[in-house]
Design a protein around this motif. Structure first.
Motif, PDB file in Angstrom:
ATOM      1  N   ARG A 174     -16.494 -11.453   7.984  1.00 27.01           N
ATOM      2  CA  ARG A 174     -16.032  -9.901   7.785  1.00 27.01           C
ATOM      3  C   ARG A 174     -15.377  -9.657   9.123  1.00 27.01           C
ATOM      4  N   ARG A 175     -16.133  -9.587  10.171  1.00 25.56           N
ATOM      5  CA  ARG A 175     -15.459  -9.071  11.547  1.00 25.56           C
ATOM      6  C   ARG A 175     -14.172  -9.964  11.804  1.00 25.56           C
ATOM      7  N   ARG A 176     -14.165 -11.157  11.468  1.00 31.80           N
ATOM      8  CA  ARG A 176     -13.035 -12.080  11.995  1.00 31.80           C
ATOM      9  C   ARG A 176     -11.890 -11.949  10.966  1.00 31.80           C
ATOM     10  N   VAL A 177     -12.283 -11.528   9.781  1.00 33.58           N
ATOM     11  CA  VAL A 177     -11.266 -11.497   8.698  1.00 33.58           C
ATOM     12  C   VAL A 177     -10.408  -9.956   8.966  1.00 33.58           C
ATOM     13  N   LEU A 178     -10.989  -9.025   9.246  1.00 31.30           N
ATOM     14  CA  LEU A 178     -10.706  -7.772   9.524  1.00 31.30           C
ATOM     15  C   LEU A 178      -9.777  -7.946  10.804  1.00 31.30           C
ATOM     16  N   ARG A 179     -10.260  -8.255  11.667  1.00 31.57           N
ATOM     17  CA  ARG A 179      -9.291  -8.151  12.907  1.00 31.57           C
ATOM     18  C   ARG A 179      -8.198  -9.154  12.545  1.00 31.57           C
ATOM     19  N   ALA A 180      -8.319 -10.255  11.812  1.00 29.76           N
ATOM     20  CA  ALA A 180      -7.101 -11.154  11.619  1.00 29.76           C
ATOM     21  C   ALA A 180      -5.994 -10.241  10.703  1.00 29.76           C
ATOM     22  N   LEU A 181      -6.577  -9.506   9.553  1.00 28.96           N
ATOM     23  CA  LEU A 181      -5.780  -8.683   8.821  1.00 28.96           C
ATOM     24  C   LEU A 181      -4.852  -7.716   9.621  1.00 28.96           C
ATOM     25  N   ALA A 182      -5.753  -7.023  10.575  1.00 25.23           N
ATOM     26  CA  ALA A 182      -5.289  -5.919  11.353  1.00 25.23           C
ATOM     27  C   ALA A 182      -4.004  -6.482  12.402  1.00 25.23           C
ATOM     28  N   SER A 183      -4.311  -7.720  12.841  1.00 25.05           N
ATOM     29  CA  SER A 183      -3.289  -8.378  13.932  1.00 25.05           C
ATOM     30  C   SER A 183      -1.955  -8.872  12.929  1.00 25.05           C
ATOM     31  N   ASP A 184      -2.119  -8.922  11.660  1.00 27.71           N
ATOM     32  CA  ASP A 184      -1.008  -9.432  11.007  1.00 27.71           C
ATOM     33  C   ASP A 184      -0.934  -8.678   9.465  1.00 27.71           C
ATOM     34  N   PRO A 185      -0.753  -7.445   9.506  1.00 31.25           N
ATOM     35  CA  PRO A 185      -0.752  -6.787   8.149  1.00 31.25           C
ATOM     36  C   PRO A 185       0.069  -7.266   6.928  1.00 31.25           C
ATOM     37  N   GLU A 186       0.990  -8.383   7.309  1.00 27.70           N
ATOM     38  CA  GLU A 186       1.686  -8.719   6.147  1.00 27.70           C
ATOM     39  C   GLU A 186       0.705  -9.726   5.141  1.00 27.70           C
ATOM     40  N   ILE A 187      -0.271 -10.320   5.894  1.00 27.82           N
ATOM     41  CA  ILE A 187      -1.287 -11.154   5.188  1.00 27.82           C
ATOM     42  C   ILE A 187      -1.945 -10.372   4.264  1.00 27.82           C
ATOM     43  N   PHE A 188      -2.432  -9.155   4.644  1.00 26.97           N
ATOM     44  CA  PHE A 188      -3.145  -8.010   3.751  1.00 26.97           C
ATOM     45  C   PHE A 188      -2.241  -7.708   2.615  1.00 26.97           C
ATOM     46  N   ALA A 189      -0.734  -7.465   2.882  1.00 30.09           N
ATOM     47  CA  ALA A 189       0.017  -7.053   1.683  1.00 30.09           C
ATOM     48  C   ALA A 189       0.210  -8.151   0.652  1.00 30.09           C
ATOM     49  N   ASN A 190       0.137  -9.449   1.236  1.00 27.68           N
ATOM     50  CA  ASN A 190       0.091 -10.520   0.279  1.00 27.68           C
ATOM     51  C   ASN A 190      -1.220 -10.526  -0.768  1.00 27.68           C
ATOM     52  N   MET A 191      -2.692 -10.088   0.216  1.00 31.96           N
ATOM     53  CA  MET A 191      -3.554 -10.207  -0.369  1.00 31.96           C
ATOM     54  C   MET A 191      -3.367  -9.037  -1.601  1.00 31.96           C
ATOM     55  N   LEU A 192      -3.018  -7.804  -1.334  1.00 38.88           N
ATOM     56  CA  LEU A 192      -2.860  -6.761  -2.344  1.00 38.88           C
ATOM     57  C   LEU A 192      -1.976  -7.130  -3.430  1.00 38.88           C
ATOM     58  N   GLY A 193      -0.924  -7.937  -2.902  1.00 39.15           N
ATOM     59  CA  GLY A 193      -0.064  -8.148  -4.227  1.00 39.15           C
ATOM     60  C   GLY A 193      -0.578  -9.122  -5.290  1.00 39.15           C
ATOM     61  N   MET A 194      -1.349 -10.146  -4.891  1.00 37.59           N
ATOM     62  CA  MET A 194      -2.097 -11.264  -5.419  1.00 37.59           C
ATOM     63  C   MET A 194      -3.087 -10.159  -6.344  1.00 37.59           C
ATOM     64  N   HIS A 195      -3.834  -9.279  -5.714  1.00 36.06           N
ATOM     65  CA  HIS A 195      -4.630  -8.467  -6.431  1.00 36.06           C
ATOM     66  C   HIS A 195      -4.248  -7.734  -7.584  1.00 36.06           C
ATOM     67  N   VAL A 196      -3.000  -7.130  -7.424  1.00 39.51           N
ATOM     68  CA  VAL A 196      -2.507  -6.503  -8.650  1.00 39.51           C
ATOM     69  C   VAL A 196      -1.681  -7.530  -9.461  1.00 39.51           C
ATOM     70  N   GLY A 197      -1.317  -8.682  -9.298  1.00 46.31           N
ATOM     71  CA  GLY A 197      -0.752  -9.416 -10.067  1.00 46.31           C
ATOM     72  C   GLY A 197       0.552  -9.843  -9.873  1.00 46.31           C
ATOM     73  N   VAL A 198       1.226  -9.223  -8.801  1.00 46.50           N
ATOM     74  CA  VAL A 198       2.442  -9.625  -8.426  1.00 46.50           C
ATOM     75  C   VAL A 198       2.912 -10.958  -7.638  1.00 46.50           C
ATOM     76  N   VAL A 199       2.062 -11.270  -6.848  1.00 46.49           N
ATOM     77  CA  VAL A 199       2.068 -12.486  -6.087  1.00 46.49           C
ATOM     78  C   VAL A 199       1.238 -13.388  -7.077  1.00 46.49           C
ATOM     79  N   SER A 200       1.813 -14.864  -6.972  1.00 47.17           N
ATOM     80  CA  SER A 200       0.968 -15.817  -7.459  1.00 47.17           C
ATOM     81  C   SER A 200      -0.185 -16.301  -6.878  1.00 47.17           C
ATOM     82  N   PRO A 201      -1.052 -17.079  -7.505  1.00 48.54           N
ATOM     83  CA  PRO A 201      -2.086 -17.521  -6.544  1.00 48.54           C
ATOM     84  C   PRO A 201      -1.548 -18.524  -5.608  1.00 48.54           C
ATOM     85  N   GLY A 202      -0.674 -19.462  -6.173  1.00 45.02           N
ATOM     86  CA  GLY A 202      -0.017 -20.202  -4.960  1.00 45.02           C
ATOM     87  C   GLY A 202       0.895 -19.706  -3.899  1.00 45.02           C
ATOM     88  N   ASP A 203       1.490 -18.615  -4.252  1.00 43.44           N
ATOM     89  CA  ASP A 203       1.989 -17.883  -3.046  1.00 43.44           C
ATOM     90  C   ASP A 203       1.071 -17.130  -2.271  1.00 43.44           C
TER      91      ASP A 203
END
Length: 322
Positions: free
Chosen positions: A276-305
């Motif tokens: 958890r510590r490593r993931v949260l720090r990684a997400l904070a260093s590159d928020p675009e990763i978190f944006a993609n994660m949220l996009g997949m969460h709500v079905g806009v980003v495909s699992p492959g993307d």
């Protein structure tokens, strides 16, 4: 969540904007890191459950549903159900009676492919929201998520594997949130419930079929329980019209795939503090990763993307992080 609204509108449900709050995204806080992302399109809607219940009742009344409040269903029969001691005949019996479903037990559908349980406790506080994000605070063995539910109130919910932990004891783990709530009056008492991740082997037998949490569920931290129920309602209506419950079984499993994946990812952060510590720090260093994660969460980003633009960059950040 935003991916619910197509189903909500198709079902004809009208949500009162005066009794709700639109939030634009999700914010993670914890381990000295903070990261946020907006939903790819639209907003989420938060509201008190009694307001949602009233919207559902109003729509049912419009559709001509007979609501028999106070009637007691005590069992199933070969041709229907027993209501207040009297057998009634019906073509279908739909069990929509929650995680502890009696209909599921009566129909012999309790067999689970996998299940796990945590405990949730919530209280509302009388304060104007300080953000238009839903916030998730990550702590040791628990999370607190804060959701504005109207212009003058927020819901604070604790999710934990410890059945004895309560909000007042957990809040000191989250000093920033604790300071925000210091001296703020509570508008409701603390209430608790079990939150389950459960996948059933089957969701129908004969004329009896399950929907919502009675038919399986994902951990509350995903925020996908209501979305699943609304989408399942449309799939079940189509199956009933066609007289084909097997088609509902297939669609039910398909609908659960993405929420189950997100639940596994988020619960792995709950179980593994170092990860958890490593993931949260990684997400904070590159928020675009978190944006993609949220996009997949709500079905806009495909699992492959999501794998290409979310998981692989996340892995690289974690490998190179000090």
């Amino acid at each position: 969540m935003p991916d619910s609204f197509g189903a909500v509108h198709r079902l004809g449900i009208r949500l009162d904007t005066e009794q709700s709050f639109a939030f634009r995204g999700i914010r993670f806080l914890g381990e000295g890191a903070s990261v946020e992302a907006n939903f790819p399109s639209g907003s989420g809607i938060a509201m008190r459950r009694p307001c949602l219940h009233q919207a559902l009742i109003d729509r049912a009344n419009e559709a001509g549903v007979s609501l028999l409040w106070g009637s007691r269903v005590v069992g199933l029969t070969a041709g229907g159900a027993v209501l207040d001691g009297h057998g009634i005949q019906c073509r279908w019996v739909v069990g929509a009676d929650g995680q502890n479903s009696r209909v599921r037990r009566w129909a012999g559908l309790n067999g689970a492919r996998h299940q796990s349980f945590r405990f949730g406790f919530r209280r509302h506080y009388r304060t104007p929201p300080w953000t238009d994000y839903m916030e998730i605070y990550w702590g040791s063995g628990s999370q607190i998520y804060v959701t504005p539910v109207n212009r003058g109130e927020v819901c604070v919910a604790l999710i934990t594997r410890d059945a004895h932990l309560r909000l007042e004891h957990a809040l000191p783990q989250f000093p920033d949130l604790s300071r925000r709530l210091n001296g703020v009056p509570a508008s409701t008492t603390e209430r608790g419930a079990v939150t389950a991740s459960r996948s059933l082997r089957r969701v129908f037998r004969g004329q009896t079929v399950l929907i919502g949490d009675a038919s399986g569920s994902v951990d509350a931290i995903t925020g996908e329980g209501l979305s699943l129920s609304f989408h399942q309602a449309i799939a079940l209506a189509d199956a009933l019209a066609a007289g084909d419950l097997a088609a509902y079984q297939t669609e039910h499993r398909r609908l659960a795939q993405r929420p189950n994946l997100m639940a596994k990812l988020m619960l792995s952060l709950d179980r593994l503090p170092r990860l958890r510590r490593r993931v949260l720090r990684a997400l904070a260093s590159d928020p675009e990763i978190f944006a993609n994660m949220l996009g997949m969460h709500v079905g806009v980003v495909s699992p492959g993307d999501f794998l290409m633009h979310g998981m692989l960059p996340l892995g690289r950040h974690m490998l190179t992080a000090s």
